[in-house]
Design an enzyme around this catalytic site. Structure first.
Site, PDB file in Angstrom:
ATOM      1  N   GLY A  14       0.782  -1.370   0.053  1.00  0.00           N
ATOM      2  CA  GLY A  14       0.163   0.220   0.024  1.00  0.00           C
ATOM      3  C   GLY A  14       0.691   1.505   0.083  1.00  0.00           C
ATOM      4  CG  ASN A  16       1.378   3.399  -5.751  1.00  0.00           C
ATOM      5  OD1 ASN A  16       1.798   4.423  -6.527  1.00  0.00           O
ATOM      6  ND2 ASN A  16       2.271   2.106  -6.017  1.00  0.00           N
ATOM      7  CG  LEU A  87      -2.473  -8.130  -6.535  1.00  0.00           C
ATOM      8  CD1 LEU A  87      -1.333  -9.235  -6.023  1.00  0.00           C
ATOM      9  CD2 LEU A  87      -1.727  -7.396  -7.659  1.00  0.00           C
ATOM     10  CB  ILE A  90     -12.596  -4.796 -11.788  1.00  0.00           C
ATOM     11  CG1 ILE A  90     -11.281  -4.306 -10.915  1.00  0.00           C
ATOM     12  CG2 ILE A  90     -13.823  -4.028 -11.739  1.00  0.00           C
ATOM     13  CD1 ILE A  90     -11.487  -4.225  -9.259  1.00  0.00           C
ATOM     14  CG  ASN A 104      -4.965  -0.978 -12.369  1.00  0.00           C
ATOM     15  OD1 ASN A 104      -4.479  -1.070 -11.058  1.00  0.00           O
ATOM     16  ND2 ASN A 104      -4.336  -1.747 -13.252  1.00  0.00           N
ATOM     17  CG  HIS A 106       0.600  -2.573 -15.414  1.00  0.00           C
ATOM     18  ND1 HIS A 106       0.144  -3.761 -14.765  1.00  0.00           N
ATOM     19  CD2 HIS A 106       1.377  -3.058 -16.197  1.00  0.00           C
ATOM     20  CE1 HIS A 106       0.625  -4.887 -15.334  1.00  0.00           C
ATOM     21  NE2 HIS A 106       1.512  -4.430 -15.911  1.00  0.00           N
ATOM     22  CG  ASP A 147      -2.953  -5.242 -16.668  1.00  0.00           C
ATOM     23  OD1 ASP A 147      -3.280  -4.336 -15.580  1.00  0.00           O
ATOM     24  OD2 ASP A 147      -2.435  -6.276 -16.454  1.00  0.00           O
ATOM     25  CD  GLU A 176       3.628   1.898  -9.518  1.00  0.00           C
ATOM     26  OE1 GLU A 176       3.330   1.206 -10.385  1.00  0.00           O
ATOM     27  OE2 GLU A 176       3.834   1.717  -8.466  1.00  0.00           O
TER      28      GLU A 176
HETATM   29  C1  GAR Z   1       2.743  -0.950  -7.708  1.00  0.00           C
HETATM   30  O1  GAR Z   1       3.874  -1.135  -8.342  1.00  0.00           O
HETATM   31  C2  GAR Z   1       1.463  -1.320  -8.701  1.00  0.00           C
HETATM   32  O2  GAR Z   1       1.853  -0.686  -9.953  1.00  0.00           O
HETATM   33  C3  GAR Z   1       1.522  -2.633  -8.856  1.00  0.00           C
HETATM   34  O3  GAR Z   1       1.520  -3.200  -7.651  1.00  0.00           O
HETATM   35  C4  GAR Z   1       2.362  -2.450  -6.886  1.00  0.00           C
HETATM   36  C5  GAR Z   1       1.769  -2.064  -5.426  1.00  0.00           C
HETATM   37  O4  GAR Z   1       2.893  -1.482  -4.702  1.00  0.00           O
HETATM   38  N1  GAR Z   1       0.035  -3.040  -9.528  1.00  0.00           N
HETATM   39  C6  GAR Z   1      -0.035  -4.166 -10.409  1.00  0.00           C
HETATM   40  O5  GAR Z   1       1.020  -4.950 -10.623  1.00  0.00           O
HETATM   41  C7  GAR Z   1      -1.285  -4.296 -11.082  1.00  0.00           C
HETATM   42  N2  GAR Z   1      -1.098  -5.389 -12.135  1.00  0.00           N
HETATM   43  P1  GAR Z   1       2.176  -0.927  -3.447  1.00  0.00           P
HETATM   44  O6  GAR Z   1       1.344  -1.895  -2.462  1.00  0.00           O
HETATM   45  O7  GAR Z   1       3.525  -0.729  -2.677  1.00  0.00           O
HETATM   46  O8  GAR Z   1       1.367   0.283  -3.724  1.00  0.00           O
END
Ligand code: GAR
Length: 201
Positions: A14, A16, A87, A90, A104, A106, A147, A176
């Site tokens: 989490g 992000n 993950l 949806i 989303n 990615h 995606d 990000e």
């Molecule tokens: C992030 O890098 C996000 O882009 C990726 O999971 C990570 C979560 O990090 N999402 C995907 O791969 C979706 N296909 P976080 O929990 O530290 O935010």
């Protein structure tokens, strides 16, 4: 004017989500009204608690069925959904309820390195295994396929010969954290002081 309420869906650490909580805490019109997670051990639960944001955990059956999720979103008066390391695919009932209202992020340059099973470190390993010289981030609307929704923002970064999945993940996370809250704000309001930073590739 009514606030725009956003709900964050996350499955893991989490980081992000944390940036989103911080960025919107003082925001005049956008509020993070809750967090939903499928993972009872996800660190995002602690992060939400630290920010005094309500958080609910659901299981696969509840997610499939939809009544609980839609009930919570209604209770929180959610206007939009932000996926931040979420993950599961949806379901259609959520896309129907929030058409073009689910975003989303990615950790690669879609359409490359997307699809089922492509998340987190799997993505960075695949990028390195293919010998790519660049990677980046993609922010896109969510539709029924993993995606494949409309891309609204991408930012590139270099892949160095000495990169490991971990070093690349760190660089991608920095991108990000820097861009996701700003892109969300611009997407929801059509305004952003730092618009030029966002759109200027
Ligand atoms: C992030 O890098 C996000 O882009 C990726 O999971 C990570 C979560 O990090 N999402 C995907 O791969 C979706 N296909 P976080 O929990 O530290 O935010």
């Amino acid at each position: 004017m009514k606030n725009t309420n956003i709900v964050v869906f996350a499955s893991g650490n989490g980081t992000n989500a944390e940036e989103i909580f911080r960025y919107f805490a003082p925001h005049p019109s956008i509020k993070v009204c809750g967090v939903l997670t499928n993972n009872p051990r996800a660190n995002v639960i602690n992060r939400a608690e630290n920010h005094q944001i309500p958080c609910r955990v659901f299981n696969r059956e509840e997610f499939r069925n939809g009544d609980l999720i839609l009930g919570i979103l209604q209770q929180w008066e959610a206007d939009a959904i932000i996926l931040a390391g979420f993950l599961w695919l949806i379901p259609v009932y959520l896309i129907d309820e929030y058409p073009n209202r689910i975003l989303n992020i990615h950790p690669a340059l879609l359409p490359k390195y997307g699809g089922k099973g492509m998340y987190g470190m799997h993505v960075h390993r695949a990028v390195l295994a293919s010998g790519e010289s660049e990677s980046g981030i993609t922010i896109h609307l969510v539709n029924q396929e993993y995606d494949r929704g409309k891309i609204i923002f991408q930012k590139r970064c270099q892949v160095n010969p000495q990169d490991t999945p971990e070093t690349l993940a760190t660089r991608i996370h920095q991108l990000e954290h820097r861009h996701y809250p700003l892109v969300i704000e611009q997407w929801l309001t059509g305004e952003n002081d730092r618009h030029s930073e966002i759109s200027g590739e």
